[in-house]
Design a protein around this motif. Structure first.
Motif, PDB file in Angstrom:
ATOM      1  N   GLU A  88       0.824  -1.210   0.000  1.00  0.00           N
ATOM      2  CA  GLU A  88       0.000   0.000   0.000  1.00  0.00           C
ATOM      3  C   GLU A  88       0.856   1.257   0.000  1.00  0.00           C
ATOM      4  O   GLU A  88       0.506   2.255  -0.631  1.00  0.00           O
ATOM      5  CB  GLU A  88      -0.931   0.000   1.215  1.00  0.00           C
ATOM      6  CG  GLU A  88      -2.006  -1.057   1.148  1.00  0.00           C
ATOM      7  CD  GLU A  88      -2.767  -1.197   2.448  1.00  0.00           C
ATOM      8  OE1 GLU A  88      -3.999  -1.328   2.383  1.00  0.00           O
ATOM      9  OE2 GLU A  88      -2.136  -1.192   3.526  1.00  0.00           O
ATOM     10  N   VAL A  89       1.989   1.200   0.686  1.00  0.00           N
ATOM     11  CA  VAL A  89       2.927   2.328   0.671  1.00  0.00           C
ATOM     12  C   VAL A  89       3.384   2.579  -0.754  1.00  0.00           C
ATOM     13  O   VAL A  89       3.425   3.727  -1.225  1.00  0.00           O
ATOM     14  CB  VAL A  89       4.133   2.071   1.609  1.00  0.00           C
ATOM     15  CG1 VAL A  89       5.241   3.077   1.368  1.00  0.00           C
ATOM     16  CG2 VAL A  89       3.692   2.092   3.064  1.00  0.00           C
ATOM     17  N   ALA A  90       3.740   1.512  -1.470  1.00  0.00           N
ATOM     18  CA  ALA A  90       4.191   1.649  -2.862  1.00  0.00           C
ATOM     19  C   ALA A  90       3.122   2.316  -3.718  1.00  0.00           C
ATOM     20  O   ALA A  90       3.424   3.194  -4.534  1.00  0.00           O
ATOM     21  CB  ALA A  90       4.556   0.281  -3.426  1.00  0.00           C
ATOM     22  N   ALA A  91       1.871   1.908  -3.523  1.00  0.00           N
ATOM     23  CA  ALA A  91       0.775   2.494  -4.302  1.00  0.00           C
ATOM     24  C   ALA A  91       0.557   3.956  -3.946  1.00  0.00           C
ATOM     25  O   ALA A  91       0.323   4.783  -4.825  1.00  0.00           O
ATOM     26  CB  ALA A  91      -0.505   1.699  -4.079  1.00  0.00           C
ATOM     27  N   ARG A  92       0.641   4.288  -2.658  1.00  0.00           N
ATOM     28  CA  ARG A  92       0.402   5.673  -2.236  1.00  0.00           C
ATOM     29  C   ARG A  92       1.432   6.650  -2.777  1.00  0.00           C
ATOM     30  O   ARG A  92       1.094   7.777  -3.124  1.00  0.00           O
ATOM     31  CB  ARG A  92       0.396   5.771  -0.710  1.00  0.00           C
ATOM     32  CG  ARG A  92      -0.829   5.213  -0.088  1.00  0.00           C
ATOM     33  CD  ARG A  92      -1.496   6.225   0.786  1.00  0.00           C
ATOM     34  NE  ARG A  92      -2.735   5.665   1.271  1.00  0.00           N
ATOM     35  CZ  ARG A  92      -3.202   5.864   2.473  1.00  0.00           C
ATOM     36  NH1 ARG A  92      -2.529   6.594   3.320  1.00  0.00           N
ATOM     37  NH2 ARG A  92      -4.344   5.342   2.827  1.00  0.00           N
ATOM     38  N   ILE A  93       2.701   6.220  -2.815  1.00  0.00           N
ATOM     39  CA  ILE A  93       3.735   7.161  -3.265  1.00  0.00           C
ATOM     40  C   ILE A  93       4.143   6.892  -4.708  1.00  0.00           C
ATOM     41  O   ILE A  93       5.058   7.531  -5.223  1.00  0.00           O
ATOM     42  CB  ILE A  93       4.958   7.181  -2.328  1.00  0.00           C
ATOM     43  CG1 ILE A  93       5.690   5.850  -2.339  1.00  0.00           C
ATOM     44  CG2 ILE A  93       4.543   7.594  -0.925  1.00  0.00           C
ATOM     45  CD1 ILE A  93       7.010   5.905  -1.585  1.00  0.00           C
ATOM     46  N   ASP A  94       3.459   5.947  -5.361  1.00  0.00           N
ATOM     47  CA  ASP A  94       3.629   5.653  -6.773  1.00  0.00           C
ATOM     48  C   ASP A  94       5.070   5.281  -7.137  1.00  0.00           C
ATOM     49  O   ASP A  94       5.692   5.905  -7.985  1.00  0.00           O
ATOM     50  CB  ASP A  94       3.154   6.840  -7.625  1.00  0.00           C
ATOM     51  CG  ASP A  94       2.938   6.448  -9.075  1.00  0.00           C
ATOM     52  OD1 ASP A  94       2.679   5.253  -9.333  1.00  0.00           O
ATOM     53  OD2 ASP A  94       3.038   7.320  -9.948  1.00  0.00           O
ATOM     54  N   VAL A  95       5.568   4.262  -6.428  1.00  0.00           N
ATOM     55  CA  VAL A  95       6.886   3.708  -6.739  1.00  0.00           C
ATOM     56  C   VAL A  95       6.742   2.196  -6.889  1.00  0.00           C
ATOM     57  O   VAL A  95       5.791   1.606  -6.389  1.00  0.00           O
ATOM     58  CB  VAL A  95       7.947   4.020  -5.648  1.00  0.00           C
ATOM     59  CG1 VAL A  95       8.189   5.510  -5.528  1.00  0.00           C
ATOM     60  CG2 VAL A  95       7.570   3.421  -4.308  1.00  0.00           C
ATOM     61  N   PRO A  96       7.679   1.553  -7.576  1.00  0.00           N
ATOM     62  CA  PRO A  96       7.635   0.091  -7.681  1.00  0.00           C
ATOM     63  C   PRO A  96       7.740  -0.571  -6.306  1.00  0.00           C
ATOM     64  O   PRO A  96       8.292   0.001  -5.356  1.00  0.00           O
ATOM     65  CB  PRO A  96       8.852  -0.253  -8.540  1.00  0.00           C
ATOM     66  CG  PRO A  96       9.147   1.004  -9.294  1.00  0.00           C
ATOM     67  CD  PRO A  96       8.753   2.129  -8.381  1.00  0.00           C
ATOM     68  N   LEU A  97       7.232  -1.799  -6.204  1.00  0.00           N
ATOM     69  CA  LEU A  97       7.223  -2.516  -4.931  1.00  0.00           C
ATOM     70  C   LEU A  97       8.625  -2.675  -4.347  1.00  0.00           C
ATOM     71  O   LEU A  97       8.822  -2.513  -3.147  1.00  0.00           O
ATOM     72  CB  LEU A  97       6.573  -3.889  -5.105  1.00  0.00           C
ATOM     73  CG  LEU A  97       5.085  -3.872  -5.415  1.00  0.00           C
ATOM     74  CD1 LEU A  97       4.609  -5.263  -5.807  1.00  0.00           C
ATOM     75  CD2 LEU A  97       4.301  -3.352  -4.233  1.00  0.00           C
ATOM     76  N   GLY A  98       9.593  -3.009  -5.171  1.00  0.00           N
ATOM     77  CA  GLY A  98      10.966  -3.185  -4.687  1.00  0.00           C
ATOM     78  C   GLY A  98      11.529  -1.914  -4.089  1.00  0.00           C
ATOM     79  O   GLY A  98      12.242  -1.942  -3.078  1.00  0.00           O
ATOM     80  N   VAL A  99      11.209  -0.793  -4.690  1.00  0.00           N
ATOM     81  CA  VAL A  99      11.671   0.501  -4.171  1.00  0.00           C
ATOM     82  C   VAL A  99      11.022   0.772  -2.817  1.00  0.00           C
ATOM     83  O   VAL A  99      11.686   1.216  -1.875  1.00  0.00           O
ATOM     84  CB  VAL A  99      11.362   1.637  -5.172  1.00  0.00           C
ATOM     85  CG1 VAL A  99      11.653   3.002  -4.566  1.00  0.00           C
ATOM     86  CG2 VAL A  99      12.162   1.436  -6.462  1.00  0.00           C
ATOM     87  N   ALA A 100       9.728   0.485  -2.699  1.00  0.00           N
ATOM     88  CA  ALA A 100       9.030   0.693  -1.423  1.00  0.00           C
ATOM     89  C   ALA A 100       9.650  -0.171  -0.330  1.00  0.00           C
ATOM     90  O   ALA A 100       9.816   0.280   0.806  1.00  0.00           O
ATOM     91  CB  ALA A 100       7.546   0.398  -1.570  1.00  0.00           C
ATOM     92  N   ARG A 101       9.991  -1.408  -0.655  1.00  0.00           N
ATOM     93  CA  ARG A 101      10.618  -2.298   0.337  1.00  0.00           C
ATOM     94  C   ARG A 101      11.937  -1.702   0.832  1.00  0.00           C
ATOM     95  O   ARG A 101      12.226  -1.733   2.029  1.00  0.00           O
ATOM     96  CB  ARG A 101      10.854  -3.671  -0.272  1.00  0.00           C
ATOM     97  CG  ARG A 101       9.593  -4.464  -0.480  1.00  0.00           C
ATOM     98  CD  ARG A 101       9.851  -5.772  -1.132  1.00  0.00           C
ATOM     99  NE  ARG A 101      10.577  -6.630  -0.193  1.00  0.00           N
ATOM    100  CZ  ARG A 101      10.999  -7.836  -0.484  1.00  0.00           C
ATOM    101  NH1 ARG A 101      10.788  -8.334  -1.690  1.00  0.00           N
ATOM    102  NH2 ARG A 101      11.628  -8.556   0.411  1.00  0.00           N
ATOM    103  N   ILE A 102      12.724  -1.180  -0.068  1.00  0.00           N
ATOM    104  CA  ILE A 102      14.014  -0.600   0.316  1.00  0.00           C
ATOM    105  C   ILE A 102      13.805   0.667   1.134  1.00  0.00           C
ATOM    106  O   ILE A 102      14.467   0.873   2.161  1.00  0.00           O
ATOM    107  CB  ILE A 102      14.883  -0.340  -0.930  1.00  0.00           C
ATOM    108  CG1 ILE A 102      15.271  -1.675  -1.558  1.00  0.00           C
ATOM    109  CG2 ILE A 102      16.113   0.486  -0.580  1.00  0.00           C
ATOM    110  CD1 ILE A 102      15.940  -1.564  -2.918  1.00  0.00           C
ATOM    111  N   LEU A 103      12.864   1.516   0.723  1.00  0.00           N
ATOM    112  CA  LEU A 103      12.594   2.745   1.479  1.00  0.00           C
ATOM    113  C   LEU A 103      12.125   2.425   2.901  1.00  0.00           C
ATOM    114  O   LEU A 103      12.584   3.049   3.865  1.00  0.00           O
ATOM    115  CB  LEU A 103      11.537   3.595   0.766  1.00  0.00           C
ATOM    116  CG  LEU A 103      11.963   4.282  -0.526  1.00  0.00           C
ATOM    117  CD1 LEU A 103      10.759   4.919  -1.211  1.00  0.00           C
ATOM    118  CD2 LEU A 103      13.039   5.322  -0.258  1.00  0.00           C
ATOM    119  N   VAL A 104      11.230   1.454   3.027  1.00  0.00           N
ATOM    120  CA  VAL A 104      10.731   1.086   4.361  1.00  0.00           C
ATOM    121  C   VAL A 104      11.859   0.500   5.200  1.00  0.00           C
ATOM    122  O   VAL A 104      12.003   0.831   6.384  1.00  0.00           O
ATOM    123  CB  VAL A 104       9.531   0.126   4.260  1.00  0.00           C
ATOM    124  CG1 VAL A 104       9.193  -0.471   5.612  1.00  0.00           C
ATOM    125  CG2 VAL A 104       8.323   0.852   3.680  1.00  0.00           C
ATOM    126  N   ALA A 105      12.683  -0.362   4.623  1.00  0.00           N
ATOM    127  CA  ALA A 105      13.806  -0.942   5.373  1.00  0.00           C
ATOM    128  C   ALA A 105      14.768   0.147   5.840  1.00  0.00           C
ATOM    129  O   ALA A 105      15.272   0.102   6.969  1.00  0.00           O
ATOM    130  CB  ALA A 105      14.538  -1.970   4.520  1.00  0.00           C
TER     131      ALA A 105
END
Length: 130
Positions: A67-84
């Motif tokens: 859901e974070v990836a969808a909200r900020i409109d980035v690919p899933l892999g990028v969202a995983r790295i940002l959250v980590a």
């Protein structure tokens, strides 16, 4: 008469590999797509604009990494790295959803496949309900 064409999204301002510093995996933390993320509420001045966007999207709520990836409109892999990265910075807390009767560390490949199918089915059901 031809059908109207769907609107095309504008190209992203920054390429995904720039956002992650060329990384394709998070360092140290393995954040899953169904991991719940919660902002800790404190100020963190040394964050990138994308990390600040993640925190803004989390204001007062829990979201999954997907859901974070969808909200900020980035690919899933990028969202995983940002959250980590945010976890390591102490800006967010993560909560892995419990799966009754399944120890994720000891799960077999077959059990993991069934778990993935369950998650996909629940996502499909949620989208269908919209």
């Amino acid at each position: 008469m031809t059908a109207p064409r769907p609107e095309r999204r504008a190209a992203p301002e920054v390429r995904p590999y720039v956002i992650t510093g060329g990384r394709t995996r998070a360092e140290g933390d393995d954040v899953r797509l169904d991991t719940l993320v919660q902002a800790d509420g404190s100020a963190h001045p040394a964050l990138t604009s994308e990390q600040r966007a993640v925190l803004a999207g989390l204001a007062g709520t829990y979201l999954t990494v997907a859901e974070v990836a969808a909200r900020i409109d980035v690919p899933l892999g990028v969202a995983r790295i940002l959250v980590a990265d945010l976890v390591r910075a102490g800006a967010v807390r993560v909560h892995d959803p419990a799966v009754p009767g399944l120890d994720a560390a000891a799960a077999t490949d077959q059990e993991q496949r069934y778990l993935i199918l369950d998650v996909l089915e629940s996502v499909y059901d949620g989208i269908s309900a919209l």
